[in-house]
Design a protein around this motif. Structure first.
Motif, PDB file in Angstrom:
ATOM      1  N   HIS A   1       0.839  -1.193   0.000  1.00  0.00           N
ATOM      2  CA  HIS A   1       0.000   0.000   0.000  1.00  0.00           C
ATOM      3  C   HIS A   1       0.881   1.252   0.000  1.00  0.00           C
ATOM      4  O   HIS A   1       2.040   1.205   0.425  1.00  0.00           O
ATOM      5  CB  HIS A   1      -0.869   0.053   1.263  1.00  0.00           C
ATOM      6  CG  HIS A   1      -1.752  -1.118   1.471  1.00  0.00           C
ATOM      7  ND1 HIS A   1      -3.091  -1.111   1.119  1.00  0.00           N
ATOM      8  CD2 HIS A   1      -1.500  -2.340   2.002  1.00  0.00           C
ATOM      9  CE1 HIS A   1      -3.621  -2.278   1.444  1.00  0.00           C
ATOM     10  NE2 HIS A   1      -2.679  -3.047   1.979  1.00  0.00           N
TER      11      HIS A   1
ATOM     12  N   TRP B   1      -4.784   7.055   2.795  1.00  0.00           N
ATOM     13  CA  TRP B   1      -4.479   5.913   1.934  1.00  0.00           C
ATOM     14  C   TRP B   1      -4.584   6.316   0.477  1.00  0.00           C
ATOM     15  O   TRP B   1      -5.557   6.966   0.075  1.00  0.00           O
ATOM     16  CB  TRP B   1      -5.457   4.779   2.230  1.00  0.00           C
ATOM     17  CG  TRP B   1      -5.259   3.548   1.409  1.00  0.00           C
ATOM     18  CD1 TRP B   1      -4.312   2.578   1.581  1.00  0.00           C
ATOM     19  CD2 TRP B   1      -6.041   3.143   0.277  1.00  0.00           C
ATOM     20  NE1 TRP B   1      -4.451   1.587   0.633  1.00  0.00           N
ATOM     21  CE2 TRP B   1      -5.504   1.918  -0.174  1.00  0.00           C
ATOM     22  CE3 TRP B   1      -7.128   3.681  -0.401  1.00  0.00           C
ATOM     23  CZ2 TRP B   1      -6.016   1.227  -1.271  1.00  0.00           C
ATOM     24  CZ3 TRP B   1      -7.648   3.005  -1.491  1.00  0.00           C
ATOM     25  CH2 TRP B   1      -7.101   1.780  -1.924  1.00  0.00           C
TER      26      TRP B   1
ATOM     27  N   ILE C   1      -3.221   0.508  -3.592  1.00  0.00           N
ATOM     28  CA  ILE C   1      -2.656  -0.802  -3.312  1.00  0.00           C
ATOM     29  C   ILE C   1      -2.196  -1.427  -4.612  1.00  0.00           C
ATOM     30  O   ILE C   1      -2.812  -1.218  -5.663  1.00  0.00           O
ATOM     31  CB  ILE C   1      -3.703  -1.705  -2.610  1.00  0.00           C
ATOM     32  CG1 ILE C   1      -3.148  -3.088  -2.282  1.00  0.00           C
ATOM     33  CG2 ILE C   1      -4.982  -1.828  -3.444  1.00  0.00           C
ATOM     34  CD1 ILE C   1      -4.109  -3.958  -1.472  1.00  0.00           C
TER      35      ILE C   1
ATOM     36  N   ARG D   1      -0.482  -7.017   6.115  1.00  0.00           N
ATOM     37  CA  ARG D   1      -0.159  -7.973   7.171  1.00  0.00           C
ATOM     38  C   ARG D   1      -0.331  -9.420   6.728  1.00  0.00           C
ATOM     39  O   ARG D   1       0.419 -10.314   7.140  1.00  0.00           O
ATOM     40  CB  ARG D   1      -1.082  -7.706   8.367  1.00  0.00           C
ATOM     41  CG  ARG D   1      -0.824  -8.574   9.583  1.00  0.00           C
ATOM     42  CD  ARG D   1      -1.862  -8.262  10.650  1.00  0.00           C
ATOM     43  NE  ARG D   1      -3.193  -8.720  10.262  1.00  0.00           N
ATOM     44  CZ  ARG D   1      -3.638  -9.960  10.421  1.00  0.00           C
ATOM     45  NH1 ARG D   1      -2.855 -10.880  10.942  1.00  0.00           N
ATOM     46  NH2 ARG D   1      -4.875 -10.286  10.066  1.00  0.00           N
ATOM     47  N   ARG D   2      -1.325  -9.654   5.869  1.00  0.00           N
ATOM     48  CA  ARG D   2      -1.658 -11.036   5.517  1.00  0.00           C
ATOM     49  C   ARG D   2      -1.122 -11.395   4.135  1.00  0.00           C
ATOM     50  O   ARG D   2      -1.034 -10.542   3.259  1.00  0.00           O
ATOM     51  CB  ARG D   2      -3.167 -11.248   5.552  1.00  0.00           C
ATOM     52  CG  ARG D   2      -3.767 -10.932   6.899  1.00  0.00           C
ATOM     53  CD  ARG D   2      -5.154 -11.501   7.075  1.00  0.00           C
ATOM     54  NE  ARG D   2      -6.123 -11.018   6.104  1.00  0.00           N
ATOM     55  CZ  ARG D   2      -7.426 -11.175   6.228  1.00  0.00           C
ATOM     56  NH1 ARG D   2      -7.915 -11.796   7.294  1.00  0.00           N
ATOM     57  NH2 ARG D   2      -8.254 -10.730   5.303  1.00  0.00           N
TER      58      ARG D   2
ATOM     59  N   PRO E   1      -6.357  -8.746   1.626  1.00  0.00           N
ATOM     60  CA  PRO E   1      -5.672  -7.625   2.277  1.00  0.00           C
ATOM     61  C   PRO E   1      -6.333  -7.236   3.592  1.00  0.00           C
ATOM     62  O   PRO E   1      -7.540  -7.417   3.772  1.00  0.00           O
ATOM     63  CB  PRO E   1      -5.774  -6.503   1.243  1.00  0.00           C
ATOM     64  CG  PRO E   1      -6.974  -6.830   0.432  1.00  0.00           C
ATOM     65  CD  PRO E   1      -7.047  -8.328   0.393  1.00  0.00           C
ATOM     66  N   ASP E   2      -5.531  -6.651   4.481  1.00  0.00           N
ATOM     67  CA  ASP E   2      -6.026  -6.392   5.840  1.00  0.00           C
ATOM     68  C   ASP E   2      -5.402  -5.116   6.382  1.00  0.00           C
ATOM     69  O   ASP E   2      -5.681  -4.042   5.867  1.00  0.00           O
ATOM     70  CB  ASP E   2      -5.729  -7.619   6.701  1.00  0.00           C
ATOM     71  CG  ASP E   2      -6.291  -7.491   8.097  1.00  0.00           C
ATOM     72  OD1 ASP E   2      -5.580  -7.843   9.065  1.00  0.00           O
ATOM     73  OD2 ASP E   2      -7.441  -7.045   8.233  1.00  0.00           O
ATOM     74  N   ALA E   3      -4.556  -5.225   7.379  1.00  0.00           N
ATOM     75  CA  ALA E   3      -3.876  -4.069   7.976  1.00  0.00           C
ATOM     76  C   ALA E   3      -2.428  -4.038   7.496  1.00  0.00           C
ATOM     77  O   ALA E   3      -1.973  -4.940   6.801  1.00  0.00           O
ATOM     78  CB  ALA E   3      -3.943  -4.151   9.498  1.00  0.00           C
ATOM     79  N   PHE E   4      -1.706  -2.996   7.880  1.00  0.00           N
ATOM     80  CA  PHE E   4      -0.366  -2.755   7.330  1.00  0.00           C
ATOM     81  C   PHE E   4       0.666  -2.944   8.436  1.00  0.00           C
ATOM     82  O   PHE E   4       0.735  -2.144   9.380  1.00  0.00           O
ATOM     83  CB  PHE E   4      -0.261  -1.326   6.784  1.00  0.00           C
ATOM     84  CG  PHE E   4      -1.400  -0.884   5.892  1.00  0.00           C
ATOM     85  CD1 PHE E   4      -2.261  -1.792   5.309  1.00  0.00           C
ATOM     86  CD2 PHE E   4      -1.602   0.458   5.640  1.00  0.00           C
ATOM     87  CE1 PHE E   4      -3.299  -1.370   4.491  1.00  0.00           C
ATOM     88  CE2 PHE E   4      -2.632   0.892   4.822  1.00  0.00           C
ATOM     89  CZ  PHE E   4      -3.482  -0.020   4.247  1.00  0.00           C
ATOM     90  N   ASP E   5       1.497  -3.992   8.315  1.00  0.00           N
ATOM     91  CA  ASP E   5       2.345  -4.320   9.463  1.00  0.00           C
ATOM     92  C   ASP E   5       3.803  -3.895   9.329  1.00  0.00           C
ATOM     93  O   ASP E   5       4.503  -3.775  10.336  1.00  0.00           O
ATOM     94  CB  ASP E   5       2.270  -5.812   9.789  1.00  0.00           C
ATOM     95  CG  ASP E   5       2.893  -6.691   8.712  1.00  0.00           C
ATOM     96  OD1 ASP E   5       3.201  -7.857   9.020  1.00  0.00           O
ATOM     97  OD2 ASP E   5       3.060  -6.217   7.570  1.00  0.00           O
TER      98      ASP E   5
ATOM     99  N   TRP F   1       6.322  -0.958   7.533  1.00  0.00           N
ATOM    100  CA  TRP F   1       6.290   0.335   6.846  1.00  0.00           C
ATOM    101  C   TRP F   1       7.693   0.753   6.434  1.00  0.00           C
ATOM    102  O   TRP F   1       8.675   0.455   7.125  1.00  0.00           O
ATOM    103  CB  TRP F   1       5.724   1.398   7.780  1.00  0.00           C
ATOM    104  CG  TRP F   1       4.279   1.235   8.130  1.00  0.00           C
ATOM    105  CD1 TRP F   1       3.720   0.246   8.901  1.00  0.00           C
ATOM    106  CD2 TRP F   1       3.198   2.085   7.737  1.00  0.00           C
ATOM    107  NE1 TRP F   1       2.359   0.437   8.996  1.00  0.00           N
ATOM    108  CE2 TRP F   1       2.022   1.545   8.306  1.00  0.00           C
ATOM    109  CE3 TRP F   1       3.104   3.255   6.978  1.00  0.00           C
ATOM    110  CZ2 TRP F   1       0.754   2.150   8.112  1.00  0.00           C
ATOM    111  CZ3 TRP F   1       1.865   3.845   6.795  1.00  0.00           C
ATOM    112  CH2 TRP F   1       0.704   3.292   7.363  1.00  0.00           C
TER     113      TRP F   1
ATOM    114  N   TYR G   1      -3.175   2.297  14.808  1.00  0.00           N
ATOM    115  CA  TYR G   1      -1.768   2.583  14.585  1.00  0.00           C
ATOM    116  C   TYR G   1      -1.314   3.677  15.545  1.00  0.00           C
ATOM    117  O   TYR G   1      -2.088   4.559  15.910  1.00  0.00           O
ATOM    118  CB  TYR G   1      -1.517   3.062  13.151  1.00  0.00           C
ATOM    119  CG  TYR G   1      -1.861   2.050  12.100  1.00  0.00           C
ATOM    120  CD1 TYR G   1      -3.162   1.921  11.636  1.00  0.00           C
ATOM    121  CD2 TYR G   1      -0.885   1.205  11.575  1.00  0.00           C
ATOM    122  CE1 TYR G   1      -3.495   0.973  10.677  1.00  0.00           C
ATOM    123  CE2 TYR G   1      -1.209   0.264  10.610  1.00  0.00           C
ATOM    124  CZ  TYR G   1      -2.510   0.155  10.173  1.00  0.00           C
ATOM    125  OH  TYR G   1      -2.828  -0.793   9.229  1.00  0.00           O
TER     126      TYR G   1
ATOM    127  N   LEU H   1       1.777  -0.603  13.588  1.00  0.00           N
ATOM    128  CA  LEU H   1       0.515  -1.325  13.776  1.00  0.00           C
ATOM    129  C   LEU H   1       0.425  -1.834  15.211  1.00  0.00           C
ATOM    130  O   LEU H   1       1.320  -2.541  15.683  1.00  0.00           O
ATOM    131  CB  LEU H   1       0.436  -2.499  12.797  1.00  0.00           C
ATOM    132  CG  LEU H   1      -0.781  -3.415  12.929  1.00  0.00           C
ATOM    133  CD1 LEU H   1      -2.073  -2.661  12.619  1.00  0.00           C
ATOM    134  CD2 LEU H   1      -0.637  -4.635  12.009  1.00  0.00           C
TER     135      LEU H   1
END
Lengths: 123, 109
Positions: A35, A47, A50, A100-101, A107-111, A113, B36, B46
């Motif tokens: 993303h 955002w 993606i 994250r996944r 797609p889900d959250a952003f782990d 960066w 976050y 996160l």
């Protein structure tokens, strides 16, 4: 460890384009969406879009449709974000972030960066 | 388009206090709600995904709860390093888009 390394600071004039790179390492590049998120001075997170690193498919936020292009180079495990017709209000820190996944899970959250790329638009 | 409204805008607390941050969605959403932490000069971190699951390496003092439209991030006992801005984030499915709240700043009282 899993890492996203972004390109350096950019200074552009209004109307120009900017391309920011994001090199991924220490994980299977094709398996995780990337993303792009930005933060303008004094503002919140926004955002932008993606990209699927394996097939190159993209989805952009409506606000940036027609001005943003996200691409990838699988040979160098790098994704790119190009923003055109720059305006002063595009001045921001631009981040790439890994989902994250794994792709197969959706797609889900952003782990993970990147460190952020400062883009300044000024005449 | 889903709008996420965070409250309060600023929370003034002391180390050791309990912090309760709220995030309300403008329409019914799934539990794809994340939180976050953002500090000046650093990338976002996160904390919570799927409304209530702590991300890898996040201390147990951080917890998330709730279901659409109301979600909560709780920090049970503030440590000095917890003073920062916190954002909630939600995913919509058709088409896939992500939205952030406007943020809650947790500052030292």
């Amino acid at each position: 460890q899993v890492q996203l390394v972004q390109s350096g600071t950019e200074v552009k004039k209004p109307g120009a384009s900017v391309r920011v790179s994001c090199k991924a390492s220490e994980y299977t590049f094709n398996n995780y969406y990337i993303h792009w998120v930005r933060q303008a001075p004094g503002q919140g997170l926004e955002w932008m879009g993606i990209i699927d690193p394996s097939g190159g498919g993209t989805s952009y936020a409506q606000k940036f449709q027609g001005r943003v292009t996200m691409t990838r180079d699988t040979s160098t495990t790098t994704v790119y974000m190009e923003l055109s017709s720059l305006r002063s209000d595009d001045t921001a820190v631009y981040y790439c972030a890994r989902d994250r996944r794994a792709k197969v899970q959706g797609p889900d959250a952003f782990d993970v960066w990147g460190h952020g790329t400062v883009v300044t638009v000024s005449s | 388009e889903v709008v996420l409204t965070q409250s309060p805008a600023t929370l003034s607390l002391s180390p050791g206090d309990r912090a309760t941050l709220s995030c309300r969605a403008s329409q019914s959403v799934s539990t794809y709600l994340a939180w976050y932490q953002l500090k000046p000069g650093q990338a976002p971190r996160l904390l919570i995904y799927d409304a209530s699951n702590r991300a890898t390496g996040i201390p147990a003092r951080f917890s998330g709860s709730g279901s659409g439209p109301d979600f909560t991030l709780t920090i049970s006992s503030l440590e000095p390093e917890d003073f920062a801005v916190y954002y909630c984030q939600q995913r919509s499915n058709r088409p896939p888009t992500w939205t952030f709240g406007q943020g809650t700043k947790v500052e030292i009282k």
